[in-house]
Structures are given as C-alpha cells and as structure tokens.
Design a protein around this motif. Structure first.
Motif, PDB file in Angstrom:
ATOM      1  N   ASP A 199       0.863  -1.187   0.000  1.00 33.94           N
ATOM      2  CA  ASP A 199       0.000   0.000   0.000  1.00 33.94           C
ATOM      3  C   ASP A 199       0.894   1.230   0.000  1.00 33.94           C
ATOM      4  N   LEU A 200       1.498   1.510  -1.139  1.00 31.72           N
ATOM      5  CA  LEU A 200       2.452   2.616  -1.223  1.00 31.72           C
ATOM      6  C   LEU A 200       1.785   3.957  -0.962  1.00 31.72           C
ATOM      7  N   HIS A 201       0.564   4.116  -1.415  1.00 33.09           N
ATOM      8  CA  HIS A 201      -0.105   5.409  -1.262  1.00 33.09           C
ATOM      9  C   HIS A 201      -0.283   5.753   0.216  1.00 33.09           C
ATOM     10  N   ARG A 202      -0.833   4.802   0.977  1.00 34.44           N
ATOM     11  CA  ARG A 202      -1.082   5.069   2.395  1.00 34.44           C
ATOM     12  C   ARG A 202       0.219   5.216   3.173  1.00 34.44           C
ATOM     13  N   SER A 203       1.211   4.387   2.876  1.00 32.39           N
ATOM     14  CA  SER A 203       2.491   4.476   3.583  1.00 32.39           C
ATOM     15  C   SER A 203       3.187   5.803   3.297  1.00 32.39           C
ATOM     16  N   THR A 204       3.148   6.243   2.042  1.00 36.17           N
ATOM     17  CA  THR A 204       3.792   7.513   1.685  1.00 36.17           C
ATOM     18  C   THR A 204       3.113   8.676   2.382  1.00 36.17           C
ATOM     19  N   ILE A 205       1.794   8.692   2.380  1.00 38.76           N
ATOM     20  CA  ILE A 205       1.063   9.773   3.045  1.00 38.76           C
ATOM     21  C   ILE A 205       1.364   9.767   4.544  1.00 38.76           C
ATOM     22  N   TRP A 328      18.770   7.604  30.612  1.00 39.10           N
ATOM     23  CA  TRP A 328      19.851   8.413  30.032  1.00 39.10           C
ATOM     24  C   TRP A 328      20.262   9.607  30.878  1.00 39.10           C
ATOM     25  N   GLY A 329      19.727   9.753  32.074  1.00 42.78           N
ATOM     26  CA  GLY A 329      20.150  10.852  32.926  1.00 42.78           C
ATOM     27  C   GLY A 329      19.554  12.185  32.498  1.00 42.78           C
ATOM     28  N   PRO A 330      20.264  13.303  32.783  1.00 40.47           N
ATOM     29  CA  PRO A 330      19.723  14.634  32.474  1.00 40.47           C
ATOM     30  C   PRO A 330      19.404  14.828  30.992  1.00 40.47           C
ATOM     31  N   ILE A 331      20.247  14.280  30.104  1.00 39.70           N
ATOM     32  CA  ILE A 331      19.966  14.423  28.677  1.00 39.70           C
ATOM     33  C   ILE A 331      18.672  13.700  28.305  1.00 39.70           C
ATOM     34  N   GLY A 332      18.356  12.613  29.017  1.00 36.58           N
ATOM     35  CA  GLY A 332      17.094  11.922  28.785  1.00 36.58           C
ATOM     36  C   GLY A 332      15.900  12.754  29.204  1.00 36.58           C
ATOM     37  N   LEU A 333      16.072  13.567  30.284  1.00 37.54           N
ATOM     38  CA  LEU A 333      14.989  14.449  30.710  1.00 37.54           C
ATOM     39  C   LEU A 333      14.673  15.476  29.634  1.00 37.54           C
ATOM     40  N   VAL A 334      15.695  16.030  29.015  1.00 36.54           N
ATOM     41  CA  VAL A 334      15.492  17.023  27.956  1.00 36.54           C
ATOM     42  C   VAL A 334      14.882  16.375  26.707  1.00 36.54           C
ATOM     43  N   LEU A 335      15.294  15.138  26.423  1.00 37.39           N
ATOM     44  CA  LEU A 335      14.829  14.467  25.204  1.00 37.39           C
ATOM     45  C   LEU A 335      13.521  13.703  25.390  1.00 37.39           C
ATOM     46  N   SER A 336      13.000  13.648  26.605  1.00 39.07           N
ATOM     47  CA  SER A 336      11.827  12.807  26.872  1.00 39.07           C
ATOM     48  C   SER A 336      10.620  13.223  26.039  1.00 39.07           C
ATOM     49  N   MET A 337      10.348  14.514  25.957  1.00 40.36           N
ATOM     50  CA  MET A 337       9.186  14.981  25.200  1.00 40.36           C
ATOM     51  C   MET A 337       9.338  14.702  23.702  1.00 40.36           C
ATOM     52  N   PRO A 338      10.442  15.105  23.053  1.00 41.52           N
ATOM     53  CA  PRO A 338      10.558  14.792  21.616  1.00 41.52           C
ATOM     54  C   PRO A 338      10.532  13.300  21.315  1.00 41.52           C
ATOM     55  N   LEU A 339      11.217  12.508  22.140  1.00 43.94           N
ATOM     56  CA  LEU A 339      11.247  11.066  21.884  1.00 43.94           C
ATOM     57  C   LEU A 339       9.862  10.447  21.990  1.00 43.94           C
ATOM     58  N   THR A 340       9.135  10.826  23.037  1.00 42.28           N
ATOM     59  CA  THR A 340       7.795  10.261  23.220  1.00 42.28           C
ATOM     60  C   THR A 340       6.861  10.704  22.115  1.00 42.28           C
ATOM     61  N   LEU A 341       6.979  11.953  21.694  1.00 43.15           N
ATOM     62  CA  LEU A 341       6.143  12.432  20.602  1.00 43.15           C
ATOM     63  C   LEU A 341       6.449  11.691  19.303  1.00 43.15           C
ATOM     64  N   MET A 342       7.721  11.389  19.050  1.00 44.21           N
ATOM     65  CA  MET A 342       8.074  10.621  17.857  1.00 44.21           C
ATOM     66  C   MET A 342       7.433   9.239  17.895  1.00 44.21           C
ATOM     67  N   LEU A 343       7.444   8.593  19.052  1.00 43.61           N
ATOM     68  CA  LEU A 343       6.848   7.269  19.166  1.00 43.61           C
ATOM     69  C   LEU A 343       5.333   7.314  18.945  1.00 43.61           C
ATOM     70  N   VAL A 344       4.684   8.377  19.459  1.00 44.40           N
ATOM     71  CA  VAL A 344       3.234   8.483  19.290  1.00 44.40           C
ATOM     72  C   VAL A 344       2.873   8.715  17.828  1.00 44.40           C
ATOM     73  N   VAL A 345       3.596   9.606  17.150  1.00 42.73           N
ATOM     74  CA  VAL A 345       3.339   9.848  15.729  1.00 42.73           C
ATOM     75  C   VAL A 345       3.577   8.573  14.925  1.00 42.73           C
ATOM     76  N   LEU A 346       4.633   7.854  15.276  1.00 43.84           N
ATOM     77  CA  LEU A 346       4.906   6.583  14.593  1.00 43.84           C
ATOM     78  C   LEU A 346       3.769   5.596  14.821  1.00 43.84           C
ATOM     79  N   GLY A 347       3.243   5.560  16.053  1.00 41.88           N
ATOM     80  CA  GLY A 347       2.146   4.646  16.350  1.00 41.88           C
ATOM     81  C   GLY A 347       0.856   4.991  15.654  1.00 41.88           C
ATOM     82  N   ARG A 348       0.649   6.257  15.327  1.00 42.48           N
ATOM     83  CA  ARG A 348      -0.577   6.653  14.641  1.00 42.48           C
ATOM     84  C   ARG A 348      -0.577   6.245  13.176  1.00 42.48           C
ATOM     85  N   HIS A 349       0.589   6.038  12.603  1.00 40.10           N
ATOM     86  CA  HIS A 349       0.664   5.739  11.178  1.00 40.10           C
ATOM     87  C   HIS A 349       1.137   4.320  10.877  1.00 40.10           C
ATOM     88  N   VAL A 350       1.826   3.691  11.811  1.00 39.19           N
ATOM     89  CA  VAL A 350       2.352   2.342  11.581  1.00 39.19           C
ATOM     90  C   VAL A 350       1.621   1.391  12.526  1.00 39.19           C
TER      91      VAL A 350
END
Length: 597
Positions: A199-205, A328-350
């Motif tokens: 399903d190239l169309h849906r995957s690309t979108i 990951w310590g302090p750097i994990g605290l800073v990255l927690s929001m972007p990382l979690t958001l990436m996983l949620v967006v990935l879960g909505r499409h995959v």
C-alpha cells in the motif's frame, strides 16, 4: 504474557547499555527534524541540496558553539562565588528555622524539664573532647603524602581526554545529521519498504505527514523555548541576578520537559536571588518573572503557533520524563518529550507501533459509543452522564442519541449475539441507559436559546400531533423506546408511552388510541423480531383503521440478509423514524391507503 515483559526488559537494557551510541543518533535525528525546514527554505532560493545541507548544519554548529561558550563563561563566573552563595543560603535557612521555632515551637528538640542541666552537661562534654583533641594533636607528627609531579604528556592527557568525549559526541551528531539530511528520500523509501510496499499510497502519506508534523512541531517548539530563555535571560539581567545567561539557557532547555521543566528552571535563579539579597524581595521578583512569563507562553502563544495539544496525555508526559531520565540521565529528561512524541506519531501511522499511540497519546482509547457501552455495562450511569455533558457541548441531544447511545446499545446486542456478554447482563445495561436518559431529559441544546419566544411545545418546534410509543419485546427495547419518545417530544409531538403488556393485550386492559393516529413500536429489531412486529403492526392497523404503525429501529446499520430482508425496510435511526411518521401523517391527511413501514 511473559513475552511483552521480556521484550520490554530487553529494550530497556538495550537503551541503557547502548546510551553512548544511541544518544548521539537520537540527537542527530532530532536535529535533522529541526534543520529539514531550514534546508527546504534554503533550497527554494535555488541552491542544490549539498550546499543547502552544509549551510544549515553550519548555522546549527554556530548556534551550539555560541551557546556552549556562554554556558562555560557564565558557569565559571558563578563557580567562583558558589561557596559564598551556599553559606548565605544556609544562614537564611537557619534564620527561617529559628523564626518558625520561635513562633510555633514544634521543631525544638529540648524538653521542658531539665533543659538547663542537659545543656551544661553537653557543653562540658564538648570541652573535654576539644582538650583531648588538642593533646592528641600535640603528640602526633603530621605526615603528608604527595604524588610525583606530572610529566608533560600526563598534563596534556588530563586536559585533552575529558574534552574528547563531548567532542566525539558532537562529531557523531554532525556526521549522522548530514547523512540523514542527504539521504532523506532514500531513508523514507526504506521505511516504506519496512511498513509494507503493498500500500504505497497510504504508507507515503503516513510518512510524509508524520515527518512534516514532527519537523514543524520541533521547529516551533525550539523557537518558542528559545524565546522563553531570552525573556528569562533579560529579566534576570534587569533584576541583577548573577550569571543570567546560564539560567536563561537552562530555562530554554528544561522547558522541553513540560509541566515540570519551568519549575525546575526557576529553582536555581530563586536560590541565587535568596543568596544575593539580604531579604526576600529579589527572590519574590524572580518567582513572579517565571509565574508571569510561563502562563503567557504556555496558554497564549503556544496554542496560536502549534495548537493546544501536543498529542501526548499528561500522565504519559510525566512517566516518559521519569523513564528517559532513569535510562539516560539529564539528557534523557530534555529528550523525553521529543522522543515520546516521535513514538506516538509513529504509532498513529504504523500499525506495528500502535501500542505507543494507545498508551501515550491523548486521543481517546475508546470511541464515544464504546465508552457509553462500557459505562452502561458497569452500571455507571453517573459516568455516562459526565461523558454526555462533555459531548453535548459541541452537539445536540438528538445527535448524541443517534451517534453515541444508539450505537452503544447496538454494540451490547452484538456482544450478546456472539456470546461475549451474558444475556442476563442486558437488563442492567438497559437500566443504566434508562437512568442516563432520565438525567438528560431536560437538557437544552446550545442552539435552542435562539428559538422564537412564543414557541412553547419544544425547543423551537411546533405542535405535530399525538404519537403512542410501545417498546418491543427485546431486553434493550425499553431504553430505545424512551429515547425515541424524548426525541419525538423535542420535535413537537405529544407522546404517550405505553408498556409492552398493553401492546400484547395482557392484563385485560383495552388499548385506547384517543386522538393519536401514529403508533410507534421502538426497539432493536433483527430480521426475526421485525417479522414478528410486522404481524403485530398489521393486526393493529386492522383494528384501528385510521391509524398507522411505525416500526424501528434496525439492529444493524448494514443491510441485513434473511427473512425477505425485512431489516432493510426498517428505519435505522431516530431521524428515519421521524421521517416515517411525517410521511404517515401526510398519507392519512390525504386519505391514502395503508402505510408500508
């Protein structure tokens, strides 16, 4: 059951022990999301991809270099006065403790009786210890052990080696970022292949939509947080707080962690203000600075830039911050929001990653109809009403009944048919639904207030005549009939609700239509039940020649197969029932023949 836990444990161990490699890669991916719009803007000016990528990376490196230089210079200045600040804070804390003890007296350890004797004995003991220590020091010969002086190579090593780790991380981040930006299209094609090329169309979108949303969100959040840090920097500079640049940069970085980031960022400047100022006025001004700036940015500026919702539930944000900080310590605290958001967006499409969207996203896990069914199944009518009050803020009661309650009861009937729910539970579901309907009967729709003031028969409706409503014989039909009667009253009809016993003629009661011309038999009817109701309707129309019988509603929304497709002729919604009643009234008024409902 052990497989998910085992996989989760393996992933957590992999994240923890592989953090030295994963952190630079994750930073590079996030940096590529930030720089992708910049590269696109530069390419619109006519430059090819290669110089555009290099120019964007150079801009990012310059920004990181300037930020690092400011942090180092501000931190070195602050470290020189740190002991004095710590001593002043300790003195203020001691004074506050003494004031509290003087006013309330609940922190003192002394007892009322024998206090003076205890203090005298304590002073004598301390004096004896000091005398013994003085005699011991006079008899002991001091010995000092010194390391041999460092060679030139060792001195260079002590300076260079600690600096290699961050330089190595920066180098890896820069190289991976450049390759990601160069190979953006190729990486997208490979992800499409992993998702399935059928399903190239849906995957690309899905990929394009997810990448675009993430890039815009991260870029917007980056500029908003930078603006927050600059405002804090300037405010602390005006207030005279030492090292304002350091606190401004930390405020910008910590604000990537929602809810608690700004609070943590405010702790340092408030403590320094308490150390600098003999009183508490400066610390109060610093606290007010954060209390004013954060709500303005969080509740006014951010919703205008990238919407009110980040796509994450509040609980998931806190849990993600704790998890990534632990990994990951302090750097994990800073990255927690972007990382979690990436996983949620990935879960909505995959579909393979849908777990993250369900557990961490802010979208409801159940549809409104499923939520109503779950509340009714548990007998929680109050919770169903709370859900209805939220939904009725944006829709009418008729729409709520059509889109939530009726589909929810259909779900209950379907679960009984396939054996997932005991038939005995249907009575409890029906009772909970009826209790909900009773509590919502007097609800006034938002648009009903604009009705003409002389209309008294309903929310903006004229008198439509009299209708008699009977429930069917099914376990949920009483709730369906009550719902239909409420909606008909809102349409301006005078409705008389009758029990199903009178429909069957039990108890010796004689059915009296009075002025009613329309009889409604309401329930969830499958083809067999509809066939039985057809025979009852025919008997009623033969008995009352001047009346018409309307049967509704169908159990399934899709066309049914069986018993001459009787189910397909039934009204499927209450709007269809109202339309059938109007047609029947017109037919009676024109003197036509029988009405085929």
């Amino acid at each position: 059951m052990l497989v998910p836990w085992l996989v989760g444990t393996i992933v957590a161990c992999w994240l923890y022990f592989g953090r030295s490699i994963l952190i630079p890669i994750i930073l590079a991916i996030l940096l590529s999301f930030l720089l992708a719009p910049v590269v696109a803007i530069i390419r619109r000016s006519g430059l090819p991809r290669t110089p555009s990528v290099i120019f964007a990376v150079l801009i990012a490196l310059c920004g990181i270099g300037v930020t690092g230089a400011v942090i180092v210079s501000q931190a070195s200045t602050l470290s020189q006065d740190a002991p004095a600040y710590a001593e002043r804070i300790a003195e203020k804390a001691a004074r506050v403790r003494a004031d509290v003890q003087g006013k309330f007296g609940f922190l003192t350890r002394e007892t009322p009786s024998g206090g003076s004797g205890h203090r005298a004995a304590e002073r004598a003991r301390q004096q004896g210890e000091r005398d013994l220590s003085a005699r011991t020091d006079a008899e002991v010969i001091p010995v000092e052990v010194r390391d041999p002086p460092l060679t030139a190579f060792q001195e260079i090593q002590t300076i260079v080696v600690p600096a290699l780790a961050p330089l190595e991380t920066v180098l890896i981040v820069v190289i991976v970022t450049i390759f990601v930006l160069f190979q953006k299209d190729d990486l997208r094609d490979r992800l499409i292949r992993l998702m399935g090329s059928s399903d190239l169309h849906r995957s690309t979108i899905a990929l394009d939509d997810g990448a675009t949303r993430l890039s815009r969100y991260f870029l917007s959040q980056f500029f908003v947080n930078c603006g927050f840090g600059i405002i804090i920097w300037c405010g602390l500079f005006v207030l005279g707080i030492p090292s304002p640049g350091l606190w401004g940069i930390l405020a910008a970085l910590l604000r990537f962690v929602p809810y608690v980031g700004s609070i943590v960022a405010a702790a340092g400047p408030i403590a320094i203000a308490a150390a600098v100022d003999p009183g508490w006025s400066l610390a109060t001004y610093v606290a007010l600075l954060f209390l004013i700036v954060e709500p303005i940015i969080g509740y006014a500026l951010e919703p205008m830039i990238y919407g009110r919702s980040t796509g994450l539930s509040p609980v998931s944000v806190v849990v993600a911050a704790l998890f990534w900080t632990w990994i990951w310590g302090p750097i994990g605290l800073v990255l927690s929001m972007p990382l979690t958001l990436m996983l949620v967006v990935l879960g909505r499409h995959v579909p393979a990653f849908a777990f993250f969207d369900i557990m961490l996203g802010d979208r409801p896990a159940l549809s409104p109809a499923e939520t109503f069914y779950q509340r009714a199944l548990g007998g929680h009518a109050e919770e169903a009403v709370e859900q209805a009050e939220v939904l009725l803020e944006t829709r009418s009661l008729a729409t709520y009944y059509e889109e939530v309650v009726l589909p929810g009861l259909r779900l209950a009937a379907a679960d009984v048919d396939r054996g997932a729910v005991e038939r005995s539970a249907m009575r409890a579901i029906c009772d909970a639904a009826k209790e909900t309907l009773v509590m919502l009967a007097d609800h006034i729709d938002i648009d009903a207030h604009v009705a003409a003031p002389d209309v008294a028969t309903g929310p903006g409706k004229l008198e439509q005549g009299e209708v008699i409503c009977f429930p069917g014989a099914g376990p949920l039909d009483a709730a369906i009939a009550m719902m239909g009667a409420q909606l008909l009253r809102r349409e301006g009809y005078t409705v008389r609700e009758q029990s199903r016993d009178r429909l069957r003629g039990e108890g010796g009661e004689i059915l009296d239509l009075g002025d009613a011309e329309i009889i409604c038999i309401l329930g969830l009817f499958d083809p067999r039940a509809a066939s039985r109701m057809k025979r009852v309707a025919a008997a009623l129309e033969n008995r009352f020649a001047s009346s018409r019988v309307i049967i509704g509603v169908a159990r399934n929304v899709e066309p049914a197969i069986g018993i001459e497709d009787i189910d397909t002729a039934l009204p499927r919604t209450f709007s269809d029932v109202t339309h059938a009643i109007q047609l029947a009234r017109l037919e009676l008024a024109s003197g036509a023949g029988t009405c085929d409902s």
